[in-house]
Motif scaffolding. Structure first.
Motif, PDB file in Angstrom:
ATOM      1  N   ALA A  69       0.813  -1.219   0.000  1.00 19.03           N
ATOM      2  CA  ALA A  69       0.000   0.000   0.000  1.00 19.03           C
ATOM      3  C   ALA A  69       0.847   1.270   0.000  1.00 19.03           C
ATOM      4  CB  ALA A  69      -0.929   0.012   1.217  1.00 19.03           C
ATOM      5  N   ARG A  70       2.133   1.155   0.007  1.00 22.35           N
ATOM      6  CA  ARG A  70       3.011   2.339   0.120  1.00 22.35           C
ATOM      7  C   ARG A  70       2.999   3.127  -1.194  1.00 22.35           C
ATOM      8  NH1 ARG A  70       6.377   2.079   4.687  1.00 22.35           N
ATOM      9  NH2 ARG A  70       6.366   0.065   5.750  1.00 22.35           N
ATOM     10  N   TYR A  71       2.055   4.032  -1.309  1.00 23.98           N
ATOM     11  CA  TYR A  71       1.933   4.805  -2.556  1.00 23.98           C
ATOM     12  C   TYR A  71       2.784   6.066  -2.549  1.00 23.98           C
ATOM     13  CZ  TYR A  71      -1.238   8.605  -0.989  1.00 23.98           C
ATOM     14  OH  TYR A  71      -1.786   9.716  -0.391  1.00 23.98           O
ATOM     15  N   THR A  72       3.244   6.476  -1.378  1.00 28.16           N
ATOM     16  CA  THR A  72       4.216   7.557  -1.260  1.00 28.16           C
ATOM     17  C   THR A  72       5.261   7.121  -0.238  1.00 28.16           C
ATOM     18  OG1 THR A  72       3.204   8.734   0.600  1.00 28.16           O
ATOM     19  CG2 THR A  72       2.380   9.269  -1.600  1.00 28.16           C
ATOM     20  N   SER A  73       6.310   7.916  -0.135  1.00 27.81           N
ATOM     21  CA  SER A  73       7.386   7.591   0.802  1.00 27.81           C
ATOM     22  C   SER A  73       7.067   8.018   2.225  1.00 27.81           C
ATOM     23  CB  SER A  73       8.687   8.270   0.346  1.00 27.81           C
ATOM     24  OG  SER A  73       8.511   9.680   0.296  1.00 27.81           O
ATOM     25  N   HIS A  74       5.932   8.680   2.432  1.00 28.47           N
ATOM     26  CA  HIS A  74       5.622   9.227   3.756  1.00 28.47           C
ATOM     27  C   HIS A  74       4.253   8.785   4.251  1.00 28.47           C
ATOM     28  CE1 HIS A  74       3.501  12.045   1.141  1.00 28.47           C
ATOM     29  NE2 HIS A  74       4.646  12.271   0.541  1.00 28.47           N
ATOM     30  N   LEU A  75       3.853   7.585   3.870  1.00 28.65           N
ATOM     31  CA  LEU A  75       2.557   7.045   4.272  1.00 28.65           C
ATOM     32  C   LEU A  75       2.603   6.553   5.720  1.00 28.65           C
ATOM     33  CD1 LEU A  75      -0.301   6.036   3.325  1.00 28.65           C
ATOM     34  CD2 LEU A  75       0.824   3.883   2.709  1.00 28.65           C
ATOM     35  N   ILE A  76       1.548   6.863   6.497  1.00 31.23           N
ATOM     36  CA  ILE A  76       1.393   6.227   7.801  1.00 31.23           C
ATOM     37  C   ILE A  76       1.048   4.757   7.560  1.00 31.23           C
ATOM     38  CG2 ILE A  76       0.004   6.121   9.909  1.00 31.23           C
ATOM     39  CD1 ILE A  76      -0.503   9.066   9.687  1.00 31.23           C
TER      40      ILE A  76
END
Length: 652
Positions: A69-76
């Protein structure tokens, strides 16, 4: 006051036995504030400010339910118990101010923007249907992965339940994974998860049931979905409504939006710029509210409490997402409840420091309220113990913010503006097509000055004599900039004007115009569109990779659509060389080959600005402390101007 002015907006709403104090919702939005995939103090302080300001329901930003689910580098990430302490503290801090808290649970499917290490990630979806916007070719999920991700949603929901949140929200909006399963043009499976409407709905239904089984009967489980994805291959209103009906009692509320992340045209609706009318999405929610037995929320350019009240009164929704309004003014609900309408700092829909920061991987903020996103540093402005006599020179955004903050802190502040109106370049910005709301920054900052007790003297140009006479303890210099006129060869046959002259109607536009755009920001395209709307044939020559290179993505894309509809020809990589006869000569900045545009009768320059700081030497000669801010230091944007104004007001 509340009952008389807002009989609907401030009426409590009960969901799953939990009362929400009003119908104002801060919908889930990425902030880039969390670090290392966890809720941190900066994010808690950000959300607490909105809870303290009176928001009824706070929906926290997306939390990933699976490693894919990591669609950006700053996902919670909500994939381990490590997330629980941060969410527990966030819930505790927001609850003590009376707000309810729900967390979004998320899997993007094929909608992956970036990876943490810069390499392209493996994307997964219902089928191997490519994504247009991010150019991902996803792998089709097998049954084992579907089961694993379904369990990931359930486990994440249970962690939120254990953390003390009021609920969770399944994100099926904007073409993310649940919508990819639902969409027959994306989901081409022929197993139990595809091939029919019921099968395509199965993934979403299974996830909702798994989350309910993992939590409690008093735990809210909501759904966010796009009523229409606004794309030929996207979900339609009929398909989404049928799905919502099919889910029935599995959901406790429905949060409706529009658009999709999958296409450029659809993504504009994720954070619609000021090109779109206020509350333009609200009619999309009416069919859902009529057909469903659960509360329905709507979001999309609802920036004022009066707008939200009308939406609810018309029966279009039960509550309104007012996210950017709360980014701009966290205290908007309290101010509205108290009847302090003039004190509300209205969002102008510029997208410059909120979604544009996110797209650059930076913590979000607001150009009008730089304290947003910086609550741990600028949560309050310290009151001075030594009030001073302060002169602010210049009544643009920088000077107004400096004056307001300095006066709020207790200084005696007088602002001097040479023109009859406050606002500086913001008065020009509001003249661009679709940018009229930008003038709101002047209204809002002027109100801040009035509340703080700033004395304002317009039509007063400061010179050495006035400096000496006024005898300030300190000066804030905020005198702005003037247009830069680049050197170029010309025989004078083609008329030349600046963008400022066109916007001020100081010159008569030509019938065939070239706009030379060095800045690649709002100004060149805005002037080009204005001229085209007046009937001119327009070429926009951009000294950049593409039109609007410096603009927020969704503002750029909406502008590109307008220019294309109007037939404006755009030439990128174009450096102005000169004019001869009726020809404008440019150079391709990569190939260095010539570009010629013939039959031109006017050249409009959008070539940047020069700082205007003529008083600096006089102030220095008198030995007065001074702080230079905004464009008089070096020309940039209103965001830097207001931020530096805040810093100057705090430094005095």
């Amino acid at each position: 006051m509340t009952d008389a002015m807002f009989p609907h907006l401030f009426r409590p709403l009960t969901i799953r036995g939990r009362e929400i104090r009003n119908r104002i919702v801060s919908t889930g939005h990425d902030t880039c504030l969390p670090e290392h995939g966890l809720v941190n103090e900066a994010y808690i302080a950000y959300q607490e400010a909105r809870a303290k300001g009176g928001a009824g329901l706070i929906v926290t930003q997306v939390a990933g339910v699976h490693e894919t689910a990591r669609y950006t580098s700053h996902l919670i990430m909500a994939t381990t118990d490590d997330c629980i302490p941060g969410y527990a503290e966030l819930a505790r801090r927001c609850h003590r101010h009376g707000a309810r808290v729900v967390s979004q649970l998320f899997h993007p499917g094929r909608e992956i923007m970036e990876s943490a290490n810069g390499m392209l990630a493996v994307a997964y979806s219902a089928s191997g249907t490519p994504n247009e916007r991010f150019r991902n070719m996803p792998r089709e999920m097998d049954a084992a992965m579907i089961a694993e991700i379904t369990q990931g949603y359930a486990d994440a929901a249970q962690r939120m339940y254990r953390a003390g949140l009021d609920g969770v929200e399944l994100v099926a909006s904007h073409g993310y994974l649940p919508a990819q399963f639902l969409n027959p043009r994306v989901n081409r499976r022929q197993d139990e998860y595809g091939g029919s409407d019921d099968n395509r709905l199965k993934f979403m239904a299974d996830v909702l049931e798994a989350m309910r089984a993992a939590t409690g009967d008093d735990f809210i489980i909501g759904l966010r979905i796009s009523a229409s994805e606004k794309d030929e291959a996207g979900l339609t209103n009929a398909e989404t409504l049928a799905a919502a009906k099919g889910l029935g009692a599995r959901i406790d509320y429905l949060s409706v939006t529009i658009g999709t992340s999958a296409t450029i045209g659809g993504a504009v609706h994720i954070a619609p710029p000021m090109n779109f009318q206020a509350a333009y999405t609200a009619p999309e929610a009416r069919a859902f509210k009529t057909a469903l037995q659960v509360p329905v929320f709507i979001t999309g350019r609802i920036n004022q409490p009066q707008e939200a009240e009308l939406v609810i009164a018309r029966g279009e929704a039960d509550g309104c997402g007012m996210t950017r309004a709360l980014i701009c003014d966290p205290e908007m609900p309290v101010k509205a409840d108290q009847g302090r309408f003039d004190d509300i700092r209205a969002c102008i829909g510029c997208n410059q420091a909120c979604i544009h920061h996110f797209h650059r991987g930076l913590p979000i903020s607001c150009i009008q309220h730089p304290e947003t996103g910086r609550e741990t540093v600028f949560g309050s402005h310290p009151v001075t113990t030594h009030p001073r006599k302060i002169m602010v020179i210049g009544g643009g955004p920088a000077g107004l913010k400096a004056a307001a903050v300095a006066a709020e802190r207790g200084h005696h502040v007088t602002l001097f503006e040479a023109e009859p109106r406050l606002g500086g370049q913001a008065l020009l910005a509001q003249l661009l097509p679709h940018r009229a709301e930008f003038g709101g920054i002047v209204t809002n900052l002027t109100r801040e000055c009035a509340l703080a007790g700033v004395t304002i003297r317009k039509n007063t140009r400061v010179d050495a004599s006035l400096l000496h006479e006024f005898a300030p303890d300190a000066v804030v210099l905020a005198t702005g900039a003037t247009p830069y006129l680049p050197p170029f060869e010309t025989d004078g046959e083609i008329r030349v004007a600046t963008a400022w002259q066109i916007l001020r109607r100081e010159v008569k536009p030509g019938a065939r115009v070239v706009v030379a755009d060095w800045r690649a920001d709002w100004i060149g395209p805005g002037v080009a569109e204005a001229l085209a709307r007046d009937g001119a044939g327009v070429d926009l020559a951009v000294n950049g990779l593409y039109m609007g290179e410096a603009m927020p993505f969704y503002v750029r894309d909406a502008t590109a659509a307008s220019l294309h509809r109007l037939g404006v020809r755009v030439t990128p990589y174009a450096r102005l060389i000169g004019t001869f006869g009726d020809t404008v000569f440019l150079q391709h900045t990569a190939s260095e080959l010539p570009i010629e545009i013939e039959g031109v009768d006017m050249l409009v320059l959008s070539s940047g600005h020069l700082p205007f700081d003529g008083l600096r030497s006089e102030i220095t000669a008198l030995g007065i402390e001074y702080h230079g801010i905004g464009d008089c230091e070096t020309p940039r944007t209103a965001e830097e101007a207001v931020y530096e104004g805040m810093l100057a007001g705090r430094a005095l």
